[in-house]
Scaffold this motif. Structure first.
Motif, PDB file in Angstrom:
ATOM      1  N   CYS A  35     -84.420  41.004  53.685  1.00  0.00           N
ATOM      2  CA  CYS A  35     -83.383  41.537  54.578  1.00  0.00           C
ATOM      3  C   CYS A  35     -82.741  40.404  55.387  1.00  0.00           C
ATOM      4  CB  CYS A  35     -83.975  42.555  55.555  1.00  0.00           C
ATOM      5  SG  CYS A  35     -84.585  44.030  54.752  1.00  0.00           S
ATOM      6  N   ILE A  36     -83.585  39.548  55.947  1.00  0.00           N
ATOM      7  CA  ILE A  36     -83.068  38.431  56.756  1.00  0.00           C
ATOM      8  C   ILE A  36     -82.194  37.535  55.872  1.00  0.00           C
ATOM      9  CG2 ILE A  36     -83.714  36.415  58.189  1.00  0.00           C
ATOM     10  CD1 ILE A  36     -84.714  39.018  59.446  1.00  0.00           C
ATOM     11  N   ALA A  37     -82.695  37.240  54.679  1.00  0.00           N
ATOM     12  CA  ALA A  37     -81.946  36.354  53.761  1.00  0.00           C
ATOM     13  C   ALA A  37     -80.609  36.985  53.365  1.00  0.00           C
ATOM     14  CB  ALA A  37     -82.794  36.075  52.519  1.00  0.00           C
ATOM     15  N   VAL A  39     -78.730  39.152  55.147  1.00  0.00           N
ATOM     16  CA  VAL A  39     -77.780  39.097  56.268  1.00  0.00           C
ATOM     17  C   VAL A  39     -77.228  37.681  56.411  1.00  0.00           C
ATOM     18  CG1 VAL A  39     -77.554  39.327  58.779  1.00  0.00           C
ATOM     19  CG2 VAL A  39     -78.947  40.977  57.495  1.00  0.00           C
ATOM     20  N   ARG A  40     -78.092  36.713  56.340  1.00  0.00           N
ATOM     21  CA  ARG A  40     -77.639  35.324  56.542  1.00  0.00           C
ATOM     22  C   ARG A  40     -76.762  34.847  55.383  1.00  0.00           C
ATOM     23  NH1 ARG A  40     -82.428  32.286  59.986  1.00  0.00           N
ATOM     24  NH2 ARG A  40     -82.208  33.652  61.787  1.00  0.00           N
ATOM     25  N   ALA A  41     -77.098  35.305  54.175  1.00  0.00           N
ATOM     26  CA  ALA A  41     -76.261  34.931  53.022  1.00  0.00           C
ATOM     27  C   ALA A  41     -74.864  35.525  53.191  1.00  0.00           C
ATOM     28  CB  ALA A  41     -76.892  35.446  51.724  1.00  0.00           C
ATOM     29  N   ALA A  42     -74.801  36.750  53.715  1.00  0.00           N
ATOM     30  CA  ALA A  42     -73.490  37.379  53.924  1.00  0.00           C
ATOM     31  C   ALA A  42     -72.676  36.552  54.922  1.00  0.00           C
ATOM     32  CB  ALA A  42     -73.677  38.813  54.429  1.00  0.00           C
ATOM     33  N   ILE A  43     -73.272  36.218  56.028  1.00  0.00           N
ATOM     34  CA  ILE A  43     -72.530  35.472  57.057  1.00  0.00           C
ATOM     35  C   ILE A  43     -72.144  34.086  56.528  1.00  0.00           C
ATOM     36  CG2 ILE A  43     -72.643  34.475  59.387  1.00  0.00           C
ATOM     37  CD1 ILE A  43     -74.522  36.838  60.119  1.00  0.00           C
ATOM     38  N   ASP A  44     -73.087  33.429  55.857  1.00  0.00           N
ATOM     39  CA  ASP A  44     -72.804  32.083  55.318  1.00  0.00           C
ATOM     40  C   ASP A  44     -71.662  32.107  54.308  1.00  0.00           C
ATOM     41  OD1 ASP A  44     -74.692  30.775  56.849  1.00  0.00           O
ATOM     42  OD2 ASP A  44     -76.280  30.960  55.345  1.00  0.00           O
ATOM     43  N   SER A  45     -71.502  33.247  53.618  1.00  0.00           N
ATOM     44  CA  SER A  45     -70.450  33.250  52.593  1.00  0.00           C
ATOM     45  C   SER A  45     -69.172  33.953  53.066  1.00  0.00           C
ATOM     46  CB  SER A  45     -70.978  33.865  51.298  1.00  0.00           C
ATOM     47  OG  SER A  45     -71.553  35.112  51.574  1.00  0.00           O
ATOM     48  N   GLY A  46     -69.081  34.205  54.369  1.00  0.00           N
ATOM     49  CA  GLY A  46     -67.811  34.700  54.906  1.00  0.00           C
ATOM     50  C   GLY A  46     -67.760  36.197  55.164  1.00  0.00           C
ATOM     51  N   MET A  47     -68.794  36.937  54.738  1.00  0.00           N
ATOM     52  CA  MET A  47     -68.825  38.378  55.047  1.00  0.00           C
ATOM     53  C   MET A  47     -69.373  38.540  56.458  1.00  0.00           C
ATOM     54  SD  MET A  47     -70.209  39.901  51.400  1.00  0.00           S
ATOM     55  CE  MET A  47     -70.917  41.375  52.108  1.00  0.00           C
ATOM     56  N   THR A  48     -68.572  38.172  57.427  1.00  0.00           N
ATOM     57  CA  THR A  48     -69.080  38.041  58.795  1.00  0.00           C
ATOM     58  C   THR A  48     -68.979  39.330  59.607  1.00  0.00           C
ATOM     59  OG1 THR A  48     -66.935  37.177  59.403  1.00  0.00           O
ATOM     60  CG2 THR A  48     -68.656  35.555  58.935  1.00  0.00           C
ATOM     61  N   LEU A  49     -68.409  40.388  59.006  1.00  0.00           N
ATOM     62  CA  LEU A  49     -68.426  41.680  59.717  1.00  0.00           C
ATOM     63  C   LEU A  49     -69.678  42.429  59.276  1.00  0.00           C
ATOM     64  CD1 LEU A  49     -65.443  44.081  60.338  1.00  0.00           C
ATOM     65  CD2 LEU A  49     -67.727  44.920  59.873  1.00  0.00           C
ATOM     66  N   LEU A  50     -70.506  42.804  60.235  1.00  0.00           N
ATOM     67  CA  LEU A  50     -71.759  43.509  59.936  1.00  0.00           C
ATOM     68  C   LEU A  50     -71.714  44.877  60.569  1.00  0.00           C
ATOM     69  CD1 LEU A  50     -74.267  40.667  60.923  1.00  0.00           C
ATOM     70  CD2 LEU A  50     -73.107  40.979  58.748  1.00  0.00           C
TER      71      LEU A  50
END
Ligand code: NAP
Length: 304
Positions: A35-37, A39-50
């Motif tokens: 789960c942590i990985a 979320v961080r992969a999303a933010i790192d790749s530009g999917m910054t809206l959570l």
């Protein structure tokens, strides 16, 4: 990652965001480190809206842990108050959410659904007050139709509605989308993969585990499941000809509409995130949308 403006005067947000219902365990138990990985992969790749919610089981607390180490500052964090919407309920819920997420404020606070038991005037006044107090930067609603949005907007202008919108669920195209466009309300599309129907990986005899919401959804059982999967198969052929996956086709198809600000996709691991990100670049050639439309007519007949 491309961006679009949220509502008529809101911030720019990425066109693809991470839906955090699966990491709360609602679609089957997940390993905490995955789960942590994710979320961080999303933010790192530009999917910054959570996007998360009070009702998403352990999602807010897991997100809170994933957003340490500087990740919070890089994202646009949305959550929701769920089910009960009196002033007291909302004030109580946001404090719990801030605590679970371990943040001082969120970027978007949404009313999860319309509930006629609670006067919308009181709910929206409370939401506006939370915004004034700086507990949320923007406010929004979810699963509201045009008439409900109008009533809410009259009380307190808001920036976003979050409706269900995917190739098999197109009800918002009739009226609600036009209302959002005219009023300047952004659309965050939820359940874009039809909760897995539009991934191409399930066979009609698949049995979902008991802790997965799909184990109790009629769409994922028997004849109905098989009919949806047959339509998805045809869509997969269109995707293959474009050299993309069905998942990417399903996301890009939503973004064909300028009214859609952001597609909220649920992901369970970094590989799924990677696939989603690829959808932001997909464009449609002449005739492709018409071909997809013809296939989707069959899905309409399933619904009738
Ligand atoms: N406001 C509301 O009432 C409401 C309601 C529903 C959802 N939402 C929001 O919208 C977000 C998205 O909806 P959702 O998560 O329910 O459903 P979804 O995005 O339509 O589907 C997510 C599921 O599809 C599968 N999947 C995702 N990416 C995949 C990939 N690349 N390849 C293969 N399978 C993939 C995963 O499950 P498997 O791998 O197990 O198949 C995942 O859990 C939610 O997380 C939530 O933030 C809001």
């Amino acid at each position: 990652m491309n961006h679009r403006q949220l509502g008529k005067d809101g911030p720019d947000v990425p066109v693809i965001g991470l839906g955090a219902w699966p990491i709360g365990g609602g679609m089957g138990d997940l390993d905490h480190s995955d789960c942590i990985a994710t979320v961080r992969a999303a933010i790192d790749s530009g999917m910054t809206l959570l996007d998360t919610a009070q009702a998403y089981r352990t999602s807010e607390a897991t997100l809170g842990r994933a957003l340490k180490d500087g990740y919070r500052e890089r994202c646009f964090l949305a959550t929701k108050v769920s089910r009960q919407y009196s002033r007291k309920d909302i004030e109580h819920a946001i404090e719990n959410s801030l605590r679970a997420l371990d943040v001082d404020c969120v970027d978007l606070y949404q009313i999860h659904s319309w509930n006629p038991q609670y006067p919308i005037e009181e709910s929206m006044e409370t939401m506006a007050r939370l915004q004034e107090q700086g507990k949320t930067r923007f406010i929004g609603v979810s699963n509201f139709n045009a008439a409900q949005m109008q009533q809410a907007y009259d009380m307190a202008p808001f920036h976003a509605n979050q409706p269900r919108y995917n190739m098999f669920d197109r009800a918002i195209e009739a009226e609600d989308m036009g209302f959002c466009k005219r009023t300047g309300i952004g659309i965050l599309a939820h359940s874009p993969l039809g909760k897995g129907l539009l991934t191409g990986k399930y066979a009609p005899d698949h049995v979902f585990p008991e802790d997965d919401e799909r184990a109790r959804s009629p769409r994922f059982q028997g004849e109905l499941f098989a009919r949806y999967l047959a339509v998805a198969d045809q869509l997969q052929s269109v995707a293959a000809e474009k050299n993309i996956t069905l998942v990417q086709l399903a996301i890009a198809w939503l973004l064909r509409r300028e009214e859609v600000t952001c597609v909220l996709v649920g992901a369970k691991n970094p590989d799924q995130v990677k696939e989603h990100v690829g959808a932001a670049e997909v464009e449609f050639a002449d005739g492709e949308l018409e071909r997809i439309e013809n296939i989707l007519q069959e899905a309409e007949s399933i619904r009738r």
